[in-house]
Design a protein around this motif. Structure first.
Motif, PDB file in Angstrom:
ATOM      1  N   THR A  67       0.776  -1.311  -0.043  1.00  0.00           N
ATOM      2  CA  THR A  67      -0.127  -0.008   0.061  1.00  0.00           C
ATOM      3  C   THR A  67       0.795   1.272  -0.043  1.00  0.00           C
ATOM      4  N   ILE A 112      -6.416   5.930   1.664  1.00  0.00           N
ATOM      5  CA  ILE A 112      -7.040   4.799   1.202  1.00  0.00           C
ATOM      6  C   ILE A 112      -8.399   4.735   1.637  1.00  0.00           C
ATOM      7  N   THR A 113      -9.050   4.155   0.644  1.00  0.00           N
ATOM      8  CA  THR A 113     -10.532   4.004   0.930  1.00  0.00           C
ATOM      9  C   THR A 113     -10.657   2.391   0.814  1.00  0.00           C
ATOM     10  N   ALA A 114     -11.606   2.096   1.861  1.00  0.00           N
ATOM     11  CA  ALA A 114     -12.041   0.773   1.885  1.00  0.00           C
ATOM     12  C   ALA A 114     -13.331   0.678   2.117  1.00  0.00           C
ATOM     13  N   PHE A 132      -9.741  -6.504   4.243  1.00  0.00           N
ATOM     14  CA  PHE A 132      -8.871  -5.334   3.907  1.00  0.00           C
ATOM     15  C   PHE A 132      -7.379  -5.347   4.459  1.00  0.00           C
ATOM     16  N   PHE A 136     -20.064  -1.849  -6.914  1.00  0.00           N
ATOM     17  CA  PHE A 136     -18.779  -1.310  -6.631  1.00  0.00           C
ATOM     18  C   PHE A 136     -18.777  -0.040  -6.025  1.00  0.00           C
ATOM     19  N   THR A 137     -17.645   0.597  -5.676  1.00  0.00           N
ATOM     20  CA  THR A 137     -17.738   1.996  -5.300  1.00  0.00           C
ATOM     21  C   THR A 137     -16.913   3.004  -6.318  1.00  0.00           C
ATOM     22  N   LYS A 184     -14.799   5.035  -5.707  1.00  0.00           N
ATOM     23  CA  LYS A 184     -13.580   5.411  -5.261  1.00  0.00           C
ATOM     24  C   LYS A 184     -12.535   4.380  -5.552  1.00  0.00           C
ATOM     25  N   GLN A 185     -13.051   3.106  -5.899  1.00  0.00           N
ATOM     26  CA  GLN A 185     -12.095   2.025  -5.879  1.00  0.00           C
ATOM     27  C   GLN A 185     -12.070   1.520  -7.468  1.00  0.00           C
ATOM     28  N   THR A 236     -16.534  -5.803 -12.537  1.00  0.00           N
ATOM     29  CA  THR A 236     -16.289  -5.974 -11.440  1.00  0.00           C
ATOM     30  C   THR A 236     -16.060  -7.518 -11.033  1.00  0.00           C
ATOM     31  N   LYS A 255     -12.837  -5.853  -7.274  1.00  0.00           N
ATOM     32  CA  LYS A 255     -12.036  -5.041  -7.924  1.00  0.00           C
ATOM     33  C   LYS A 255     -12.720  -4.657  -9.152  1.00  0.00           C
TER      34      LYS A 255
END
Ligand SMILES: *[C@@H]1O[C@H](CO)[C@@H](O)[C@H](O)[C@H]1NC(C)=O
Ligand SMILES: *[C@@H]1O[C@H](CO)[C@@H](O)[C@H](O)[C@H]1NC(C)=O
Ligand SMILES: *[C@@H]1O[C@H](CO)[C@@H](O)[C@H](O)[C@H]1NC(C)=O
Ligand SMILES: *[C@@H]1O[C@H](CO)[C@@H](O)[C@H](O)[C@H]1NC(C)=O
Ligand SMILES: *[C@@H]1O[C@H](CO)[C@@H](O)[C@H](O)[C@H]1NC(C)=O
Ligand SMILES: *[C@@H]1O[C@H](CO)[C@@H](O)[C@H](O)[C@H]1NC(C)=O
Ligand SMILES: *[C@@H]1O[C@H](CO)[C@@H](O)[C@H](O)[C@H]1NC(C)=O
Ligand SMILES: *[C@@H]1O[C@H](CO)[C@@H](O)[C@H](O)[C@H]1NC(C)=O
Ligand SMILES: *[C@@H]1O[C@H](CO)[C@@H](O)[C@H](O)[C@H]1NC(C)=O
Ligand SMILES: *[C@@H]1O[C@H](CO)[C@@H](O)[C@H](O)[C@H]1NC(C)=O
Length: 390
Positions: free
Chosen positions: A24, A29-31, A37, A120-121, A123-124, A182, A198
């Motif tokens: 990392t 970081i966004t989780a 994680f 999914f988000t 941000k990722q 995804t 992912k």
């Protein structure tokens, strides 16, 4: 060339997630809550070899740094350079640091809610662009958790892609392939099943190889127009990004004031070609606009292409269409009414004669109603003339 041969012969544009770093390196970081994680320190190789320094992990709480240990929470696992969460919760947001001797490294973790309506988000997301007709590959491999993966599913725009026993997409890119892909990895940990996603934002870009610009339609088009009306000439061409399309509308004595070159438009066709259009609007067409060659040109470094439009006067029609139609309808209706009246008259002739005689007889005895009298007299005249004709 057959489509299936293309991936073997052309440069393969692909991305495999294993090539990505599993440590990392980012500070922020966004989780997503509920997902497994991990934070992994990107150690240099020398530090890796020398493990004499003790490694400690801290979470920065309001009252100061709190040392983390595997016993502090069953969800947290410390593995030297790695801090794992099974899974991560919203309240895990905050600053984390790793300390090795005098060395420290910090991260800021933001745990966000699991999106309700999406798999999914935003941000990722990893963005990728693939050229149309080139090879599009989505390989669902997880650089860090791969050994724990029990099952993997592949989604496109959050809809499961059918028959993905082996979630690996490989095809020739088409424009309709654009979307969010995804990979959902199901991980088995301590007998419990977790999932982690992912997502790739895949954009299909057009073929950037140069083409010779080509105008659509015949080289010469005759357009029939009515004087005084407006006409729009559409000039469209397939061309390259830097190519231009324009109208040659200048006559020897300048430009006609009723001729307007509109703003051009450019779109991408489904095959990824650039389609440019430019409209020439001629309002209130007059004699000067006839028999003149309105030429449109597409120009590129490689050459030009020109086509011509010529306006011709439309054969005059005496009555405009809508008036003619209305007139016909009125004429037909009147004819129908007359035919009906005649038919009814013929059928009831005797009755009507008797009726009118009776009526006239009474009428003569009536006095003082001029209005009615006049009306009846009029009908009587009409009726008598009708009877006489037959
Ligand atoms: C490991 O670190 C110690 C002191 O911290 C040092 O004496 C030693 O040479 C190091 N070994 C390597 C292989 O870097
Ligand atoms: C830790 O928290 C303290 C107080 O809340 C703050 O002053 C400090 O900057 C934080 N450290 C990091 C690395 O975020
Ligand atoms: C964090 O949240 C989880 C679930 O939301 C809860 O089980 C846990 O007790 C919380 N931990 C703290 C320290 O508040
Ligand atoms: C760590 O810091 C101490 C004092 O601050 C210093 O004496 C020591 O040499 C440092 N160690 C390393 C490996 O930098
Ligand atoms: C995905 O890629 C497209 C095209 O590059 C872009 O317009 C869009 O904003 C991206 N979506 C996200 C969520 O980043
Ligand atoms: C996935 O987990 C189940 C038990 O939960 C197990 O029976 C199965 O063999 C696993 N599959 C793989 C591919 O590891
Ligand atoms: C993935 O895990 C989350 C939380 O653990 C759960 O709510 C969700 O249903 C799981 N998704 C699938 C497809 O099983
Ligand atoms: C002009 O023609 C092109 C190609 O047929 C078409 O895509 C475009 O919509 C037309 N433009 C107008 C304003 O009709
Ligand atoms: C315009 O062209 C038509 C046919 O092409 C021809 O009959 C007519 O004489 C021409 N008119 C003028 C003004 O040139
Ligand atoms: C348009 O093209 C035709 C034929 O290529 C040519 O004869 C004519 O002079 C051109 N007109 C203009 C205005 O450039």
């Amino acid at each position: 060339m057959h489509r299936r041969e293309i991936p073997l012969t052309l440069l393969v544009l692909m991305f495999i997630s294993t090539s990505e770093e599993t440590c990392t390196s980012r500070l922020h970081i966004t989780a997503v809550e509920g997902e497994p994680f991990y934070l992994k320190y990107c150690s240099s190789s020398s530090e890796h070899e020398n493990k004499t320094a003790t490694i400690k992990w801290y979470k920065n709480e309001s009252h100061g740094p709190l040392e983390l240990s595997s016993s502090s929470s069953p969800r947290i696992i410390l593995l030297d350079y790695v801090l794992e969460f099974w899974p991560v919760h919203l309240n895990d947001s905050g600053s984390y640091s790793i300390r090795m001797g005098n060395d420290t490294h910090d991260w800021k973790l933001n745990v966000i809610r699991r999106p309700k309506h999406s798999c999914f988000t935003e941000k990722q997301i990893m963005s990728k662009s693939v050229e149309v007709k080139k090879s599009l590959q989505v390989a669902c491999e997880h650089g860090y958790y791969q050994k724990l993966v029990n099952r993997t599913l592949l989604y496109k725009n959050c809809e499961k892609i059918e028959n993905n026993q082996n979630p690996f997409l490989k095809k020739n890119a088409e424009f309709k392939d654009q979307g969010y892909y995804t990979c959902m990895f199901f991980l088995l940990h301590n007998g419990k099943l977790f999932n982690v996603t992912k997502t790739f934002n895949i954009t299909i870009v057009g073929d950037n190889s140069n083409i010779i610009p080509a105008l659509l339609g015949p080289k010469l088009t005759h357009v029939k127009v009515e004087l005084g009306k407006e006409v729009q000439l559409n000039c469209s061409a397939l061309l390259n990004e830097k190519d231009v399309i324009y109208w040659n509308i200048w006559e020897k004595n300048g430009k006609d004031p009723n001729v307007h070159e509109e703003e051009g438009t450019r779109i991408r066709t489904s095959e990824g070609k650039r389609l440019a259009s430019k409209i020439l609007r001629i309002e209130n067409v007059n004699e000067n606009n006839l028999n003149f060659s309105y030429n449109c040109t597409a120009a590129s470094e490689g050459g030009i292409d020109t086509k011509s439009f010529i306006l011709l006067k439309k054969d005059p029609v005496d009555i405009p269409g809508h008036i003619f139609t209305r007139g016909m309808i009125v004429a037909v209706l009147i004819s129908v009414v007359i035919v009906c009246l005649v038919t009814v008259g013929a059928i009831y002739r005797v009755d009507l004669v008797l009726f009118y005689r009776h009526f006239l007889g009474r009428d003569e005895t009536l006095t003082g109603n001029e209005c009615r009298h006049a009306g009846i007299s009029y009908f009587t005249v009409l009726f008598r003339s009708y009877i006489n004709k037959h």
